[in-house]
Design a protein around this motif. Structure first.
Motif, PDB file in Angstrom:
ATOM      1  N   ASN A   2      18.996 -16.156 -49.697  1.00 37.79           N
ATOM      2  CA  ASN A   2      19.934 -17.109 -49.174  1.00 37.79           C
ATOM      3  C   ASN A   2      19.392 -18.429 -49.102  1.00 37.79           C
ATOM      4  OD1 ASN A   2      22.524 -15.482 -48.514  1.00 37.79           O
ATOM      5  ND2 ASN A   2      20.909 -14.171 -47.904  1.00 37.79           N
ATOM      6  N   PRO A   3      20.269 -19.535 -49.130  1.00 40.64           N
ATOM      7  CA  PRO A   3      19.630 -20.891 -48.821  1.00 40.64           C
ATOM      8  C   PRO A   3      19.362 -20.915 -47.463  1.00 40.64           C
ATOM      9  CG  PRO A   3      21.767 -20.826 -49.859  1.00 40.64           C
ATOM     10  CD  PRO A   3      21.728 -19.341 -49.519  1.00 40.64           C
ATOM     11  N   ASP A   4      18.356 -21.790 -47.063  1.00 39.63           N
ATOM     12  CA  ASP A   4      17.764 -22.069 -45.776  1.00 39.63           C
ATOM     13  C   ASP A   4      18.806 -22.406 -44.763  1.00 39.63           C
ATOM     14  OD1 ASP A   4      15.333 -21.605 -46.733  1.00 39.63           O
ATOM     15  OD2 ASP A   4      14.724 -23.675 -47.262  1.00 39.63           O
ATOM     16  N   ILE A   5      19.942 -23.120 -45.057  1.00 41.99           N
ATOM     17  CA  ILE A   5      20.989 -23.549 -44.160  1.00 41.99           C
ATOM     18  C   ILE A   5      21.671 -22.233 -43.717  1.00 41.99           C
ATOM     19  CG2 ILE A   5      23.130 -23.502 -45.941  1.00 41.99           C
ATOM     20  CD1 ILE A   5      23.827 -26.090 -44.439  1.00 41.99           C
ATOM     21  N   LEU A   6      21.429 -21.139 -44.179  1.00 45.79           N
ATOM     22  CA  LEU A   6      21.995 -19.770 -43.867  1.00 45.79           C
ATOM     23  C   LEU A   6      21.292 -18.920 -43.048  1.00 45.79           C
ATOM     24  CD1 LEU A   6      24.430 -18.855 -46.889  1.00 45.79           C
ATOM     25  CD2 LEU A   6      25.029 -20.090 -44.870  1.00 45.79           C
ATOM     26  N   GLU A   7      19.748 -19.404 -42.696  1.00 39.17           N
ATOM     27  CA  GLU A   7      19.145 -18.643 -42.217  1.00 39.17           C
ATOM     28  C   GLU A   7      19.363 -18.613 -40.640  1.00 39.17           C
ATOM     29  OE1 GLU A   7      13.922 -18.283 -41.641  1.00 39.17           O
ATOM     30  OE2 GLU A   7      14.922 -19.499 -42.786  1.00 39.17           O
ATOM     31  N   GLY A   8      19.012 -17.023 -39.905  1.00 37.91           N
ATOM     32  CA  GLY A   8      19.595 -17.014 -38.779  1.00 37.91           C
ATOM     33  C   GLY A   8      21.156 -16.902 -38.312  1.00 37.91           C
ATOM     34  N   GLU A   9      21.931 -16.691 -39.330  1.00 38.18           N
ATOM     35  CA  GLU A   9      23.362 -17.023 -39.148  1.00 38.18           C
ATOM     36  C   GLU A   9      23.740 -15.661 -38.183  1.00 38.18           C
ATOM     37  OE1 GLU A   9      26.388 -18.191 -39.961  1.00 38.18           O
ATOM     38  OE2 GLU A   9      25.163 -20.134 -40.760  1.00 38.18           O
ATOM     39  N   SER A  48      25.476 -15.743 -48.495  1.00 36.90           N
ATOM     40  CA  SER A  48      25.787 -16.063 -49.514  1.00 36.90           C
ATOM     41  C   SER A  48      25.530 -14.667 -50.553  1.00 36.90           C
ATOM     42  CB  SER A  48      25.221 -17.328 -50.090  1.00 36.90           C
ATOM     43  OG  SER A  48      25.431 -17.151 -51.669  1.00 36.90           O
ATOM     44  N   PHE A  49      24.237 -14.129 -50.204  1.00 38.78           N
ATOM     45  CA  PHE A  49      23.989 -12.822 -51.049  1.00 38.78           C
ATOM     46  C   PHE A  49      24.015 -11.820 -49.999  1.00 38.78           C
ATOM     47  CE2 PHE A  49      22.049 -16.145 -53.558  1.00 38.78           C
ATOM     48  CZ  PHE A  49      22.572 -16.144 -54.806  1.00 38.78           C
ATOM     49  N   PRO A  88      17.831  -6.715 -48.204  1.00 37.81           N
ATOM     50  CA  PRO A  88      16.913  -7.448 -47.771  1.00 37.81           C
ATOM     51  C   PRO A  88      17.248  -8.770 -46.983  1.00 37.81           C
ATOM     52  CG  PRO A  88      17.138  -7.661 -50.168  1.00 37.81           C
ATOM     53  CD  PRO A  88      17.928  -6.457 -49.720  1.00 37.81           C
ATOM     54  N   ALA A  89      18.402  -9.297 -47.443  1.00 38.83           N
ATOM     55  CA  ALA A  89      19.059 -10.331 -46.592  1.00 38.83           C
ATOM     56  C   ALA A  89      19.415 -10.009 -45.117  1.00 38.83           C
ATOM     57  CB  ALA A  89      20.142 -11.087 -47.260  1.00 38.83           C
ATOM     58  N   VAL A  90      19.980  -8.902 -45.122  1.00 43.88           N
ATOM     59  CA  VAL A  90      20.400  -8.393 -43.704  1.00 43.88           C
ATOM     60  C   VAL A  90      19.238  -8.086 -42.973  1.00 43.88           C
ATOM     61  CG1 VAL A  90      21.717  -6.109 -42.671  1.00 43.88           C
ATOM     62  CG2 VAL A  90      22.761  -7.460 -44.340  1.00 43.88           C
ATOM     63  N   LEU A  91      18.264  -7.609 -43.363  1.00 43.84           N
ATOM     64  CA  LEU A  91      17.022  -7.096 -42.703  1.00 43.84           C
ATOM     65  C   LEU A  91      16.429  -8.334 -42.182  1.00 43.84           C
ATOM     66  CD1 LEU A  91      15.281  -4.880 -41.724  1.00 43.84           C
ATOM     67  CD2 LEU A  91      14.138  -4.981 -43.952  1.00 43.84           C
ATOM     68  N   HIS A  92      16.268  -9.247 -43.227  1.00 46.28           N
ATOM     69  CA  HIS A  92      15.695 -10.554 -42.816  1.00 46.28           C
ATOM     70  C   HIS A  92      16.244 -11.345 -41.529  1.00 46.28           C
ATOM     71  CE1 HIS A  92      13.367 -14.207 -43.349  1.00 46.28           C
ATOM     72  NE2 HIS A  92      14.484 -14.931 -43.602  1.00 46.28           N
ATOM     73  N   ASN A  93      17.691 -11.295 -41.920  1.00 52.06           N
ATOM     74  CA  ASN A  93      18.364 -12.088 -40.776  1.00 52.06           C
ATOM     75  C   ASN A  93      18.288 -11.492 -39.576  1.00 52.06           C
ATOM     76  OD1 ASN A  93      20.386 -14.515 -40.867  1.00 52.06           O
ATOM     77  ND2 ASN A  93      21.506 -12.934 -39.603  1.00 52.06           N
ATOM     78  N   LEU A  94      18.416 -10.319 -39.533  1.00 50.94           N
ATOM     79  CA  LEU A  94      18.264  -9.603 -38.256  1.00 50.94           C
ATOM     80  C   LEU A  94      16.843  -9.952 -37.704  1.00 50.94           C
ATOM     81  CD1 LEU A  94      19.928  -6.382 -38.841  1.00 50.94           C
ATOM     82  CD2 LEU A  94      20.739  -8.109 -37.530  1.00 50.94           C
ATOM     83  N   ARG A  95      15.945  -9.817 -38.543  1.00 51.63           N
ATOM     84  CA  ARG A  95      14.310  -9.870 -37.939  1.00 51.63           C
ATOM     85  C   ARG A  95      14.287 -11.343 -37.500  1.00 51.63           C
ATOM     86  NH1 ARG A  95      11.072  -7.834 -42.123  1.00 51.63           N
ATOM     87  NH2 ARG A  95      11.539  -9.921 -43.343  1.00 51.63           N
ATOM     88  N   LYS A 105      16.434 -21.584 -25.085  1.00 54.01           N
ATOM     89  CA  LYS A 105      18.041 -21.295 -25.811  1.00 54.01           C
ATOM     90  C   LYS A 105      18.477 -22.521 -26.471  1.00 54.01           C
ATOM     91  CE  LYS A 105      21.098 -18.498 -26.299  1.00 54.01           C
ATOM     92  NZ  LYS A 105      21.221 -17.192 -27.011  1.00 54.01           N
ATOM     93  N   ILE A 106      18.379 -23.770 -25.995  1.00 55.83           N
ATOM     94  CA  ILE A 106      18.999 -24.889 -26.677  1.00 55.83           C
ATOM     95  C   ILE A 106      18.158 -25.067 -27.905  1.00 55.83           C
ATOM     96  CG2 ILE A 106      19.475 -27.281 -26.590  1.00 55.83           C
ATOM     97  CD1 ILE A 106      20.158 -26.834 -23.640  1.00 55.83           C
ATOM     98  N   LEU A 107      16.885 -24.943 -27.976  1.00 57.20           N
ATOM     99  CA  LEU A 107      16.237 -25.348 -29.148  1.00 57.20           C
ATOM    100  C   LEU A 107      16.341 -24.333 -30.307  1.00 57.20           C
ATOM    101  CD1 LEU A 107      12.656 -26.357 -27.321  1.00 57.20           C
ATOM    102  CD2 LEU A 107      14.510 -27.764 -28.597  1.00 57.20           C
ATOM    103  N   THR A 108      16.456 -22.967 -29.679  1.00 49.90           N
ATOM    104  CA  THR A 108      16.600 -21.886 -30.656  1.00 49.90           C
ATOM    105  C   THR A 108      18.057 -22.074 -31.305  1.00 49.90           C
ATOM    106  OG1 THR A 108      17.302 -20.368 -28.984  1.00 49.90           O
ATOM    107  CG2 THR A 108      15.011 -20.167 -29.877  1.00 49.90           C
ATOM    108  N   LEU A 109      19.001 -22.522 -30.436  1.00 50.23           N
ATOM    109  CA  LEU A 109      20.417 -22.573 -31.073  1.00 50.23           C
ATOM    110  C   LEU A 109      20.556 -24.102 -31.798  1.00 50.23           C
ATOM    111  CD1 LEU A 109      22.444 -21.375 -27.903  1.00 50.23           C
ATOM    112  CD2 LEU A 109      22.149 -20.000 -30.069  1.00 50.23           C
ATOM    113  N   TYR A 110      19.686 -24.743 -31.757  1.00 50.00           N
ATOM    114  CA  TYR A 110      19.951 -25.957 -32.604  1.00 50.00           C
ATOM    115  C   TYR A 110      20.161 -25.637 -33.941  1.00 50.00           C
ATOM    116  CZ  TYR A 110      19.420 -30.868 -33.900  1.00 50.00           C
ATOM    117  OH  TYR A 110      19.690 -32.165 -34.235  1.00 50.00           O
TER     118      TYR A 110
END
Length: 1653
Positions: free
Chosen positions: A63-70, A77-78, A82-89, A1576-1581
């Motif tokens: 997925n694009p970097d903009i969608l990382e950590g959704e 997008s995809f 692996p996308a689900v596993l990576h996002n959860l990790r 928390k604010i830095l991680t949510l940024y």
């Protein structure tokens, strides 16, 4: 499949890995179908090749970097594994976020750590909010269910599933806690408390330690929480499924039995448990099978105490609890019963007569031990109509014993559930709707799977089928709502597997059939399975293992599981023989007999064939599961999938293999697959236009976004099947967002290349011009430098010639001077040698003369000493002879008596003579002293004269010409001697003078040092004392504020209980609808509303105090007995009434109204418990305060003693003693003055008896300017002035007019001598004001008006109280303006003080309710600065949650003007009533804290708000609030400081977040934020445009390192406490003396019946 064009150089792909499951890699070259491999660079830097046989074998794209950590997996997008596993990790490890949405599913990963995200402040942050905008949380799912239930009035269900140890039970507990808080109006009532109390009970009897979880639920439960009309909890019901009864008799290695057994064993030494005859768990067979007796971090004894408390809350009496514990203990003792085999072939068995465990078992259950022993070893059979008793073998006897233990525990478990349900059904009215919480086991697969795993996996198959249908239904609803042209989505249906399990001739059917066979066995049953599903017709979900004939394999949706058939029939039959059950039925224990009564739904009990129950365990489970599925189908489900990240139970450790296995098993990937089959990516037209406007042509305005999208998409994506246009959104297939991102990136790249070329050309031209100018300048400077170098060479040559000439001249001159110096030196040495020779000759001559003189003097002195010694010897001899003669004469005279008498007679004369002589000698000594003093003065004068003479001679000597040579040697010697002596004397005097001067300087310096040291010590002592006093004052002030806050909180709680009592009484009145009217006193019937139960008659002691005293004062008892003429009659009447009537009179309920006894009891208990609780709290706080005050004083004394030296300590001690003596003296004088005043008062009373009723300190009994109110007009006065006063007539009145009128009336009644009337009128006035406050509970202006009147009436009564006036008279004796009241109105003053607090809290509560729903939209969401959001902003979440409220299009969203309008209204109401500025500052401080805390908490929970542009908007909105506060002068009271958390959070969003310097500046700026909040604010940024970057993990770790020191002493609380209440302090300002002539009473009040006096 995604487009092949996406597989270009630099694209991210996922390839399989045996350890990490999937690893990321970058393509090093474009993909070509000709080449059968991909060249990749993996994430660890290694290069690898990936073989590709066909395009279908291409690896999944990243997925694009903009969608990382959704926070929603369906927004990717995809959509693939692996996308689900990576996002959860990423969310779990990098952001420490354990919750993630996956469409309608909440994925919860167990952190194995305590996180501060479950407090009441988090519940407040999620309650009533749109959960689509907040971070994923278990509370968001609960809020969705609660809001959907309230809005749509239909039932909801929350399905929580997962593996053992994944956190299902904890999630269910937090869900129930959320409902208890939200459904209980923020306070736990009896029902909410009972619902929460069921958790520890069910955990103790239904949870156990397994290899995967220390607190694993070994049963499934479904709790239906019923809600009433107002959304409050009115009851609950629990259903359980498939209790693992086999754990009672067997546990695997490293596992434990149910917790309750170990809790009982831990409490075996307590007195009440000794009758159970328990021992250590190692001594019992049923608790030692797993060899795991203790769990780290748990206390079984404390857990048992918690379980007993929960039983008590649920109404289970202690006696019944002990019965329960006896049964459980009997199960343990039953396991220790020893069964021995007998006979040759061991076909018989027996139990010894002295078997102690069996005796204890029989004693605890109240049954016959021999009967139990007999029927455990024998069986009754029916043969040919006759009953035969047959002995059984030892193995069958052990099985019968274990079956009996399991059956007893199962019946006890079922009875406990029924008892809990009866306790949870508190209300008789049916629930309007309910929310079901299903905590059920997830898909299980072990090394050896048996009947329990088979049933569990069957239940998960049914739940997965329901889940798939629901997900498909939601997708279909979305497409229909958007009016899409779509084709049906195909999803995997597991109906075939379910038919295999529950269908005709399925596994369960064949199992029940085999159980009905007389000689059925597990082996024959497995053979039937093979014949039915493999031989005759092969089923796709049934397989046979290769190496085993006693097992079968089922292909479930989550994977393939092999089941061992050993034990299936026994567990399915679950048979306990009737003889043992009959023995238990005849038990002497009521509870044991109740457990085994025959019922229609009793478990399978009986004999084989005819006497065995027909309902098998499998059939019962299927029926209960069918009922559960029907209940779930009738509700709107919400899903929570719990994931266990690792098997080691380590905090924040992620095992990808275990996680993927659970994702496949729990249905999350199926949700992804269903979403990917349709249109998973969906954006609104405005969001799409904002993101991809670079790719659009033609119209550029945002208002034409829909037309622009419809025009541009066919050109961007040629395949029309990859997208679809809806009414408000545009839908994309999986991967199309990545295509658009690539096109957008290409367009940006082309634009950037163009811009770079232009900029580089411009930079090159500028550089060329600069280089040319630099070259010309360098040439010019080089030529000038060469000319200057030539001139400098010529100048150096001329200078060298001059230097050489000068140097030669200096050398010649130096040679001449050296020769002349040598000549002079030789001459000087020669002359010196000659002079020294002459000097030595003169010294030798002088030494010889001195030696001659000394010898001659010695010879003369020796001759003189010899002559003097001879003379002295002769004199001594002559005197000795004379003395001997005299002595002989005295001895002769001593023998004579007459001589003795003579001596005595002369003794007096001698004494007198001696006295006279002593006096004379004293006078002579004094004269000698004076003479000596005079001589010393003369010697000093002579010394001065000699010094002057020496000085004069010295000067003359210097002036005289050199002596002639004719002076003789003697004269020269005498002169030299005189000069030497004078020089020595001068030297000695000079040395003495220097010594004296040094001593003087030393003394002066010591004095200065001593003065400086004393000054410094005094200053240090003063500073220390001032600092200590300041610290103690601050500590006392803080303690006072804390006490005030606690008291006001208790007062608020008392008001809430009082309101509940009033509501209960009104409900009873409305329910009964009787015609009887309430009988009231004349002093209480002042308003249309019933008075509060705390407002008693004025005769009662302490009528208005929320905390009644523990014992009445003697003065109060006396006052009651004197001023209550009907007290005895009333007491006699009360004694003759029934207990219920007395209870109703005590509760202040009308006797004519018939209320339910249960309701009265609840109301009475609530008020009584509240009063006792408040009383105990105040006593404890008072005692603690006195103890802490004494400790602080002692600590201050020790600190002063330790810091001061001994001398200063003595001075301080002396000073303190002096102050204490002064205080004692002043007290003594004060006592004398009081005695004098008392004496004068007594004299005045004797002289004027009529004035004896006046209080002390009164100068005159005549007071004018009062208002007289007759007794019959009191009700009319309070009705017209207080109760019926409306806003239109009250607001134009002068501030405090009702209070002034009431005070003048009370004072007139007091001055007239009727103290009872004064107290009654004052109490009735307070009651009326309180009723008026309740009547206008939502009106800001009226609440402010009665707050002003309560404050003014309190100040007037306080000003005229006897204590206050006596103190004022002592301060200013000449003042005669303030006259004290004769009546004791202390109770009314205290009640008014509490009423002020209640009015203040009500005023703030009104404003807080109005602000509550507009704070977050106004401060965070409103865009006051237009066009600030970037055009390339990241779109928000495309899927709304089920419980989120859809925002109306075109609706007016709240802005800061709405917030300021509410604050302005409150400020106007307070200013209109002329309330003190200090009180207004406190009110706005509280409101500003609420605004800041609510906005800050929402900011920490919303990822879309943590960006730079939104931070700018929020900062501007906060500046508007600050400007409003400054404009009204309210920032000094702490209102501006309350906004500091929010301001620093916004600064954190706007600050740089890249370098270490940025990290240090950030830490220095955010001083009010805790480390958890900053991280928390830095991680949510989240960047909202391409110009911003994500905050790197290294930067976050750097900030954490800098904040590590700040973590010490901080609470782990993440959110701010919205419920925090600051204590209010009312400033006391004595009002001016009040007269009736000063009041302007309008005629509209209708109080003209008052007469002025």
């Amino acid at each position: 499949m995604a487009s092949l064009d996406l597989y270009s150089k630099g694209a991210s792909v996922w390839i399989p890995d045996p350890d990490a499951v999937w690893v990321s890699g970058l393509l090093l070259q474009d993909y070509s179908p000709v080449e059968k491999r991909l060249l990749l660079k993996l994430s660890d830097g290694r290069e690898a090749q990936y073989l590709v046989g066909s395009p279908s074998d291409l690896p999944p794209l990243g997925n694009p970097d903009i969608l990382e950590g959704e926070n929603d997996l369906t927004a990717l997008s995809f959509l693939h594994e692996p996308a689900v596993l990576h996002n959860l990790r990423v969310r779990f490890l990098d952001y420490s976020s354990i919750y993630t949405y996956c469409g309608i599913v909440l994925v919860a990963i167990n952190p194995y750590d305590q996180l501060p995200i479950y407090g009441e402040e988090v519940i407040d942050a999620y309650s009533g909010q749109d959960t689509a905008d907040l971070e994923p949380h278990i509370y968001s799912v609960a809020e969705e269910a609660y809001r959907t239930m309230s809005r749509e009035e239909n039932n909801q269900s929350i399905i929580i599933s997962g593996e053992s140890g994944s956190g299902k039970t904890v999630s269910a507990k937090f869900t129930m806690r959320y409902f208890a808080v939200v459904g209980g109006a923020s306070q736990q009532t009896a029902v909410e408390e009972r619902v929460l109390a069921s958790n520890p009970i069910m955990e103790s009897i239904g949870n156990a330690k397994t290899t995967r979880n220390d607190n694993s639920s070994r049963f499934g439960k479904y709790i239906e929480i019923g809600f009433g009309r107002k959304g409050d909890i009115i009851g609950a019901n629990m259903r359980t499924y498939l209790l693992e009864k086999s754990r009672v008799v067997f546990q695997a290695s490293a596992e434990r039995n149910y917790h309750i057994f170990y809790q009982l064993c831990a409490s075996r030494d307590s007195p009440e448990m000794r009758s159970l005859k328990l021992d250590a768990p190692e001594r019992f067979r049923y608790t030692s099978r797993g060899r795991e007796m203790q769990m780290p971090g748990t206390d079984d004894l404390l857990d048992l105490e918690r379980t007993c408390n929960a039983f008590t809350v649920l109404g289970v009496q202690p006696e019944q609890q002990m019965e329960l514990f006896r049964i459980l203990s009997a199960v343990l003792h039953l396991g220790n019963v020893v069964i021995q085999a007998s006979g040759r072939t061991s076909e018989r068995s027996y139990i010894g007569a002295d078997d102690r465990p069996l005796a204890v078992f029989s004693q605890l259950l109240g049954v016959e031990g021999p009967q139990v022993a007999h029927w455990l070893c024998h069986r009754r059979l029916a043969v040919g109509g006759e009953m035969l008793v047959k002995p059984v073998s030892g193995r069958h006897a052990v099985e019968a014993r274990d079956a009996l233990a399991k059956h007893i525990y199962g019946q006890l478990f079922a009875w406990t559930v029924r008892r809990l349900n009866s306790a949870l059904r508190a209300h008789r009215e049916p629930a309007r709707s309910f929310i079901g919480v299903l905590d059920i086991y997830g898909f299980e697969t072990f090394d050896r799977n048996s009947f329990e795993q088979f049933c569990i996996n069957y239940a998960n198959e049914k739940l997965q089928q329901q889940f798939n249908k629901h997900v498909f239904h939601l997708e279909q609803e979305e497409y229909v709502r958007e009016e899409l042209c779509w084709s049906r989505i195909a999803f995997s249906d597991n109906q075939q597997c379910i038919n295999l399990l529950e269908g005709q001739l399925g596994v369960f059917d064949l199992l029940d059939e085999e159980c009905r066979m007389p000689k059925g066995s597990d082996e024959s049953w497995v053979l039937k399975l093979y014949d039915q599903h493999l031989s005759s017709r092969r089923h796709p979900h049934f397989q046979k293992p290769r190496m085993s004939n006693s097992a079968f394999v089922i292909v479930h949706f989550a994977g393939t599981v092999q089941y061992e058939c050993d034990g299936f029939l026994g567990k399915n039959r679950d048979t306990v023989f009737e003889e043992l059950i009959n023995i238990l039925k005849a038990s002497q224990s009521e509870l044991v007999a109740e457990l085994f009564q025959q019922q229609e739904d009793a478990s399978s009990v009986g004999k084989r064939a005819t006497r065995e129950h027909k309902l098998t365990a499998g059939l019962q489970f299927r029926r209960s599961l069918r009922t559960l599925m029907e209940a779930l189908d009738d509700t709107t489900p919400h899903y929570v999938r719990c994931i266990k990240p690792n098997d080691l139970k380590e905090a924040f450790t992620f095992d990808p293999r275990r996680t993927v296995q659970q994702l496949r098993a729990c249905g999350v990937l199926e949700t992804i697959r269903i979403s990917a089959a349709g249109f998973p990516s969906r954006w609104t037209y405005e969001e799409f236009f904002s993101r991809y406007r670079l790719l659009l042509r033609g119209l550029r305005g945002g208002e034409h976004a829909r037309a622009s999208c419809r025009e541009a998409l066919p050109r961007l994506i040629p395949d029309p099947d990859q997208y679809c246009f809806g009414k408000t959104k545009v839908f994309f297939r999986a991967g199309q967002v990545a295509v658009l991102e690539r096109l957008r990136g290409e367009r940006l790249r082309v634009a950037s290349v163009t811009i770079q070329s232009r900029v580089r050309g411009w930079l090159a031209r500028i550089r060329h011009s600069r280089v040319r100018w630099a070259a010309v300048t360098i040439q010019r400077y080089c030529r000038g430098a060469a000319a200057r170098r030539l001139a400098l060479t010529l100048r150096y040559t001329e200078a060298a010639l001059v230097i050489q000439k000068t140097r030669r001249m200096v050398a010649v001159r130096q040679m001449f001077l050296m020769i002349r110096r040598a000549t002079v030196t030789i001459q000087a040495f020669a002359r010196g040698t000659l002079a020294r020779f002459r000097c030595r000759l003169l010294a030798a001559e002088r030494a010889a003369v001195r030696l001659q003189a000394a010898v001659r003097a010695w010879l003369a002195r020796r001759a003189y000493r010899r002559v003097r010694s001879a003379v002295l010897l002769v004199q001594c001899c002559a005197r000795r002879r004379a003395a001997r003669r005299e002595m002989m004469k005295l001895k002769a005279e001593a023998r004579s008596v007459e001589k003795f008498r003579e001596l005595n007679r002369g003794m007096e004369v001698k004494l007198m003579q001696l006295q006279l002589r002593a006096d004379q000698e004293a006078r002579e000594a004094a004269a000698l002293k004076e003479t000596l003093h005079a001589e010393r003065q003369a010697a000093g004068a002579e010394l001065q004269a000699l010094r002057a003479t020496v000085q004069k001679l010295g000067s003359q000597k210097r002036e005289e010409p050199p002596p002639c040579a004719v002076i003789s040697d003697k004269e020269a010697e005498a002169r030299r001697r005189a000069e030497d002596e004078a020089a020595q004397e001068i030297l000695r005097l000079t040395q003495e003078l220097q010594v004296l001067q040094r001593e003087k300087d030393g003394f002066c310096k010591a004095r200065e040092d001593l003065s400086t040291r004393l000054f410094e010590q005094e200053k240090a002592q003063e500073d220390f004392v001032h600092r200590a006093v300041t610290l103690e004052s601050a500590a006392l002030r803080t303690e006072l504020d804390e006490e005030r806050r606690k008291y006001q909180g208790l007062l608020r709680e008392f008001t809430r209980l009082e309101q509940r009592y009033d509501n209960l009484r009104e409900m009873s009145l409305l329910t009964e609808r009787t015609a009887a009217h309430r009988r009231t006193d004349s002093t209480c019937s002042l308003s249309l509303e019933p008075p509060s139960p705390t407002l008693l008659s004025p005769q009662s002691p302490g009528p208005l105090s929320p905390v009644p005293p523990a014992f009445p004062e003697p003065e109060e008892v006396r006052r009651v007995s004197v001023t209550s003429p009907s007290g005895e009659t009333r007491a006699a009447a009360r004694g003759s009434e029934a207990p219920m009537d007395r209870l109703m009179e005590t509760m202040d309920v009308a006797t004519g109204v018939k209320m339910k006894g249960e309701d009265l009891a609840h109301a009475y208990d609530a008020v009584r418990v509240a009063n006792r609780f408040l009383e105990s709290q105040l006593r404890e706080q008072r005692g603690q305060r006195e103890e802490e005050l004494q400790a602080l004083r002692a600590q201050l004394g020790r600190a002063i003693a330790a810091s001061c030296p001994a001398a200063q300590q003595q001075e301080v001690q002396a000073l303190l003693e002096a102050r204490e003596q002064e205080c004692v003296r002043l007290r003594r004088e004060l006592k004398e003055l009081r005695d004098t005043v008392s004496l004068r008062r007594l004299v005045a009373q004797v002289v004027n008896p009529e004035t004896s009723s006046c209080p002390p300190g009164t100068k005159s009994a005549t007071v004018t300017g009062l208002l007289e109110c007759r007794r019959r007009d009191e009700a009319k006065l309070l009705k017209n002035l207080v109760t019926d006063l409306r806003a239109d007539g009250a607001l134009p009145l002068p501030p405090g007019l009702p209070a002034s009128v009431l005070f003048l009336c009370v004072r007139h009644a007091d001055r007239s001598g009727d103290r009872t009337h004064a107290r009654a009128l004052c109490a009735a006035a307070v009651a009326a004001v309180k009723a008026a406050l309740k009547k206008h509970s939502s009106d800001v202006d009226m609440t402010a008006l009665w707050l002003k009147n309560a404050c003014l009436l309190h100040d007037l009564l306080t000003q005229h109280s006897p204590k206050r006036t006596t103190a004022a008279a002592l301060r200013s004796p000449d003042s005669d303006e303030v006259l004290p009241l004769a009546s004791d109105l202390g109770d009314s003053i205290r009640a008014l003080s509490d009423l002020r607090i209640q009015a203040y809290q009500q005023l703030l509560s009104i404003t807080e309710k109005r602000l509550q729903h507009i704070i977050v939209p106004a401060l965070l969401e409103s865009e006051t600065i237009t066009a600030l959001s970037g055009s390339a902003g990241k779109p928000g979440p495309s899927r709304k949650r089920a419980g989120s409220d859809p925002r109306a299009a075109g609706g007016d969203a709240p802005t800061m003007s709405a917030v300021l309008r509410e604050l302005r209204e409150l400020h106007a109401a307070l200013s209109r009533q002329e309330l003190p500025p200090a009180l207004m500052e406190q009110a706005f401080n509280q409101l500003c804290y609420l605004i800041a805390a609510s906005a800050f908490n929402s900011l920490l929970l919303r990822k879309d708000m943590c960006c730079w542009s939104r931070g700018m908007q929020i900062r501007y909105n906060v500046s508007l609030l600050e400007e409003w506060l400054r404009g009204r002068g309210l920032q000094a009271g702490g209102a501006a400081a309350a906004l500091e958390h929010l301001i620093q959070a916004v600064q954190l969003l706007q600050a740089g977040k890249k370098t270490d310097w940025d990290a240090r500046a950030l830490v220095q700026t955010c001083t009010a934020l805790s480390s958890q909040q900053v991280v928390k604010i830095l991680t949510l940024y989240t960047p909202q445009s391409d110009l911003e970057e994500r905050v790197s993990l290294n930067f976050i770790r750097t900030v954490q390192g800098l904040l590590k020191g700040r973590c010490q002493g901080q609470t782990p609380q993440l959110l701010m406490d919205v419920r925090r209440v600051f204590p209010v302090t009312f400033p006391y300002s004595p009002p001016p003396v009040l007269h009736a002539e000063q009041l302007d009473v309008p005629d509209s009040l209708k109080i003209s019946f008052l007469r002025r006096s």
